[in-house]
Design a protein around this motif. Structure first.
Motif, short mmCIF file in Angstrom:
data_model
loop_
_atom_site.label_atom_id
_atom_site.label_comp_id
_atom_site.label_asym_id
_atom_site.label_seq_id
_atom_site.Cartn_x
_atom_site.Cartn_y
_atom_site.Cartn_z
N LYS A 215 0.85 -1.18 0.00
CA LYS A 215 0.00 0.00 0.00
C LYS A 215 0.89 1.23 0.00
CE LYS A 215 -1.71 -1.86 3.69
NZ LYS A 215 -1.46 -3.28 3.51
N ALA A 216 0.37 2.33 -0.54
CA ALA A 216 1.12 3.58 -0.58
C ALA A 216 1.04 4.27 0.77
CB ALA A 216 0.57 4.49 -1.67
N VAL A 217 2.20 4.44 1.40
CA VAL A 217 2.28 5.10 2.70
C VAL A 217 2.52 6.58 2.47
CG1 VAL A 217 3.47 5.19 4.91
CG2 VAL A 217 3.21 3.01 3.73
N MET A 218 1.66 7.42 3.03
CA MET A 218 1.79 8.87 2.87
C MET A 218 2.70 9.42 3.98
SD MET A 218 -2.13 9.95 1.83
CE MET A 218 -2.85 9.25 3.34
N ILE A 219 3.90 9.80 3.60
CA ILE A 219 4.90 10.30 4.54
C ILE A 219 5.06 11.80 4.34
CG2 ILE A 219 7.23 10.00 5.44
CD1 ILE A 219 7.34 7.30 4.06
N SER A 220 4.77 12.57 5.37
CA SER A 220 4.83 14.02 5.24
C SER A 220 6.26 14.54 5.34
CB SER A 220 3.97 14.68 6.32
OG SER A 220 4.64 14.64 7.57
N GLY A 414 -0.75 8.08 7.05
CA GLY A 414 -1.60 6.92 6.83
C GLY A 414 -1.39 6.35 5.44
N TYR A 415 -2.28 5.44 5.04
CA TYR A 415 -2.21 4.80 3.72
C TYR A 415 -3.12 5.54 2.73
CZ TYR A 415 -0.26 0.88 6.39
OH TYR A 415 0.51 0.10 7.22
N LEU A 416 -2.66 5.63 1.50
CA LEU A 416 -3.45 6.28 0.46
C LEU A 416 -4.58 5.36 -0.01
CD1 LEU A 416 -3.70 8.66 -1.59
CD2 LEU A 416 -2.18 7.35 -3.11
N HIS A 417 -5.81 5.86 0.03
CA HIS A 417 -6.99 5.12 -0.47
C HIS A 417 -7.13 3.75 0.17
CE1 HIS A 417 -7.05 8.36 -3.26
NE2 HIS A 417 -6.14 7.87 -4.09
N SER A 418 -6.91 3.65 1.47
CA SER A 418 -7.02 2.35 2.14
C SER A 418 -7.50 2.56 3.57
CB SER A 418 -5.68 1.60 2.11
OG SER A 418 -5.83 0.28 2.58
N GLU A 419 -8.78 2.89 3.71
CA GLU A 419 -9.32 3.19 5.03
C GLU A 419 -9.32 1.97 5.95
OE1 GLU A 419 -9.91 6.13 6.26
OE2 GLU A 419 -9.12 6.83 4.34
N ARG A 420 -9.51 0.81 5.37
CA ARG A 420 -9.50 -0.39 6.20
C ARG A 420 -8.12 -0.60 6.81
NH1 ARG A 420 -11.10 -6.60 4.32
NH2 ARG A 420 -10.56 -7.60 6.31
N ALA A 421 -7.07 -0.46 5.99
CA ALA A 421 -5.71 -0.62 6.51
C ALA A 421 -5.39 0.45 7.55
CB ALA A 421 -4.70 -0.55 5.37
N ASN A 422 -5.89 1.67 7.32
CA ASN A 422 -5.67 2.73 8.31
C ASN A 422 -6.32 2.38 9.64
OD1 ASN A 422 -4.15 4.52 6.72
ND2 ASN A 422 -5.98 5.39 5.78
N ALA A 423 -7.52 1.85 9.59
CA ALA A 423 -8.24 1.51 10.82
C ALA A 423 -7.56 0.36 11.56
CB ALA A 423 -9.69 1.12 10.48
N GLU A 424 -6.94 -0.57 10.81
CA GLU A 424 -6.27 -1.70 11.43
C GLU A 424 -4.92 -1.33 12.01
OE1 GLU A 424 -5.99 -4.46 8.26
OE2 GLU A 424 -8.04 -5.23 8.47
N THR A 425 -4.24 -0.36 11.38
CA THR A 425 -2.85 -0.08 11.72
C THR A 425 -2.70 1.07 12.70
OG1 THR A 425 -2.22 -0.86 9.52
CG2 THR A 425 -0.57 0.39 10.74
N PHE A 426 -3.57 2.08 12.61
CA PHE A 426 -3.45 3.26 13.47
C PHE A 426 -4.64 3.28 14.43
CE2 PHE A 426 -1.52 4.11 9.35
CZ PHE A 426 -0.23 4.49 9.72
N ILE A 427 -4.36 3.21 15.72
CA ILE A 427 -5.42 3.12 16.71
C ILE A 427 -5.29 4.27 17.72
CG2 ILE A 427 -5.62 0.62 16.47
CD1 ILE A 427 -3.99 0.33 19.03
N TRP A 428 -6.39 4.53 18.41
CA TRP A 428 -6.43 5.63 19.38
C TRP A 428 -6.76 5.08 20.76
CZ3 TRP A 428 -5.67 10.89 18.30
CH2 TRP A 428 -5.53 11.22 16.93
N ASP A 429 -6.15 5.70 21.79
CA ASP A 429 -6.55 5.44 23.16
C ASP A 429 -6.41 6.74 23.94
OD1 ASP A 429 -3.86 5.77 23.78
OD2 ASP A 429 -3.51 3.68 24.30
N GLU A 430 -6.46 6.66 25.26
CA GLU A 430 -6.40 7.88 26.07
C GLU A 430 -5.06 8.62 25.93
OE1 GLU A 430 -5.06 4.41 28.58
OE2 GLU A 430 -6.68 4.85 27.15
N ASP A 431 -4.04 7.92 25.42
CA ASP A 431 -2.72 8.54 25.24
C ASP A 431 -2.50 9.04 23.82
OD1 ASP A 431 -1.76 8.11 27.91
OD2 ASP A 431 -1.55 5.98 27.41
#
Length: 577
Positions: A215-220, A414-431
């Motif tokens: 997948k294409a990784v968007m690196i700023s 995140g990943y370009l045009h890959s919302e499912r991969a984004n949801a699996e790879t990048f997660i949120w918590d209280e930190d």
């Protein structure tokens, strides 16, 4: 529990977020080593051709003008997504400067592995929306096929010159664009708003992530800038202690891979070092370059060290005394292999780094003066981590395995045009937002009292034997200490009792196995494991000899190819029953 970088390391300085990576790398205002005191950033390891740091800066300027004119790239019109350029080339001294020229035009660079087939390159051209393709003559046939299939005009194919090029190239070269750029007015400076560098993509690097297809990784721009700063300030105290102002480093790893791009090239250029660029690994040209240019730091992947150990006679024919630090990444470096190397080269320090494309990439790194063999070093400045067990509990004790989660300014958009991969790879918590690495790790303290990270293996690669986890990398490292093994890989095979058991694919050392039946060699290798490893780690799946182990350009074992080979063998055997 959140783990932090060692207290002895400097804090990450403020990261500029309103400039391009190109300006950060070329402007002394942002802390880079003074241009006139820097070594030549990139030198061809085959011919010695090079440019000074100031000449490189000027070439970037002229190249940006030439590209802008030829491709109609106008930074103040449209968006960066209208200025995506694919770079499909072996390593050259113009590779990194070319990317900076595109950034000066407010564009995006999509590096492509030189190992790609035409269909793989076509996929990247299409998915990235590339408007042009820069390549080299060695890869031109593949580039043309991919461009044609993707609907990209041959007029938008350009050539980066390399050692050994002869005749007149069939496409416009980078040198010709630079010559044309000399005659053109300067490119207007970019006026970015605060925070734009953190939002705007600099590189589209392709990665498999923790699962699935590339997948294409968007690196700023800010992602990369923060990682360059982390790599530099993290090593600054040790460089001061060792009285290293600048040094010569090996630039052999593919610059299309994030490890070669950031850790080898950009970090070195920023701190005034010289990178000796080689297009690919060949043991003779590699050793000649180390000898000729007196390389101090060898940036490698495990297969290169394996080759050095297997070619001891050739190594002895060259002066390698300049080498002080051997730094490995992209795949785990086994403890046994390191110990073998140190026996032969006791003057070396051998360390590792750990990272991911999704972290731009450096997460942990080994300090030359704080080496713990087998570890991947400590967290770099600005990066934080957690360890989570399979049931979701946070690890709070040392020597407790779990998946590593990473947080910091170098974690990508995140990943370009890959919302499912984004949801699996990048997660949120209280930190906050965390990157799931997909790697199992443990933390231990080194002799100096610093937390070191030991990467066990990819979680999805771990072999489950009667409930026990077996790391293929551990068995591979052990097998490589046997004189009959040139290279190897371990995968799981199904077993009715244990669920899975390890099987080894092995490339033999011909000189050590001549005249010996394969069955005897296989038995010797199985005993080699039995004598040193726990019962559940034994090679009950057997040993199979192959001509080569499939690997990516960065040296990672392509176990999925071996698993498919094993499935095909099982299907064939089933058909015979």
């Amino acid at each position: 529990m959140v783990f932090h970088p060692p207290e002895r390391l400097p804090k990450l300085p403020p990261v500029p977020d309103s400039i391009t990576l190109e300006e950060f790398m070329s402007n002394e205002q942002y802390g880079r080593y003074p241009l006139d005191q820097s070594r030549s950033p990139y030198t061809c390891g085959l011919t010695g051709k090079t440019y000074s740091a100031r000449e490189v800066k000027q070439r970037v300027d002229f190249l940006a003008r030439g590209i802008g004119k030829r491709l109609g790239f106008h930074p103040h019109q449209d968006t960066a997504w209208d200025r995506v350029v694919t770079l499909f080339s072996l390593n050259t001294i113009d590779y990194i400067p070319f990317t900076h020229a595109v950034h000066r035009l407010d564009g995006i660079v999509a590096p492509a592995s030189a190992a790609y087939s035409a269909s793989e390159l076509e996929h990247q051209l299409r998915s990235s929306g590339a408007k042009a393709l820069f390549t080299c003559t060695a890869l031109l046939d593949t580039a043309r096929k991919a461009a044609k299939a993707a609907g990209l005009s041959e007029d938008n194919i350009f050539i980066l010159s390399m050692a050994g090029d002869t005749g007149s190239p069939p496409h416009t070269t980078v040198d010709e664009l630079i010559s044309q750029g000399r005659q053109l007015p300067p490119t207007p400076p970019l006026q970015w708003a605060k925070g734009q560098g953190a939002r705007q993509v600099a590189y589209l690097c392709y990665s498999s992530g923790t699962s699935g297809l590339p997948k294409a990784v968007m690196i700023s721009h800010t992602n990369i800038i923060s990682n360059v700063l982390a790599g530099c300030v993290g090593e600054a105290p040790t460089r001061d202690e060792l009285h290293i102002t600048t040094q010569v480093a090996l630039g052999l790893l593919p610059l299309s891979h994030i490890y070669g791009l950031t850790v080898v090239a950009l970090v070195s250029q920023y701190r005034g070092d010289e990178v000796i660029v080689l297009p690919k690994f060949e043991i003779d040209s590699f050793l000649q370059a180390v000898d000729r240019f007196k390389i101090r730091r060898l940036n490698i992947v495990p297969p290169i060290l394996i080759s050095m150990m297997q070619n001891e006679d050739k190594c002895r024919q060259h002066d390698l005394r300049s080498v002080k630090f051997l730094y490995s990444g992209a795949a785990p470096l086994g403890k046994e292999l390191v110990q073998d190397a140190l026996k032969r080269y006791p003057q070396w320090r051998v360390g590792q780094g750990y990272g991911m494309t999704e972290a731009s990439p450096l997460v942990t790194s080994t300090d030359e003066l704080d080496v713990d063999i087998g570890s991947s070093g400590s967290l770099v400045p600005g990066t934080y981590a957690k360890i989570v067990t399979p049931d979701g509990h946070e690890v709070t004790a040392y020597d407790t395995p779990g998946e590593m989660l990473v947080q910091g300014p170098s974690v990508v958009l995140g990943y370009l045009h890959s919302e499912r991969a984004n949801a699996e790879t990048f997660i949120w918590d209280e930190d906050g937002r965390w990157l799931r690495t997909g790697d199992e790790v443990v933390v231990r303290k080194s002799a100096q009292g610093n937390e070191h990270w030991f990467v066990v293996d990819r979680i999805k690669e771990l072999i489950k034997v009667k409930g026990h986890q077996v790391a293929p990398a551990e068995l591979e490292a052990h097998l490589l200490t046997h004189p009959a093994v040139y290279d190897c890989a371990v995968i799981p095979v199904q077993d009715p009792r244990a669920g899975e058991v390890p099987k080894a694919y092995v490339v033999k050392v011909s000189s050590a196995t001549a005249g010996n039946p394969d069955e005897e060699i296989a038995q010797a290798l199985e005993k080699h494991v039995q004598d040193h490893k726990a019962n559940h780690k034994w090679l009950r799946g057997g040993v199979e000899f192959v001509d080569a182990i499939p690997k990516s350009a960065s040296g990672k074992i392509l176990r999925k190819d071996l698993k498919e080979r094993e499935r095909a063998r099982q299907r064939e055997e089933g058909a015979k029953l």
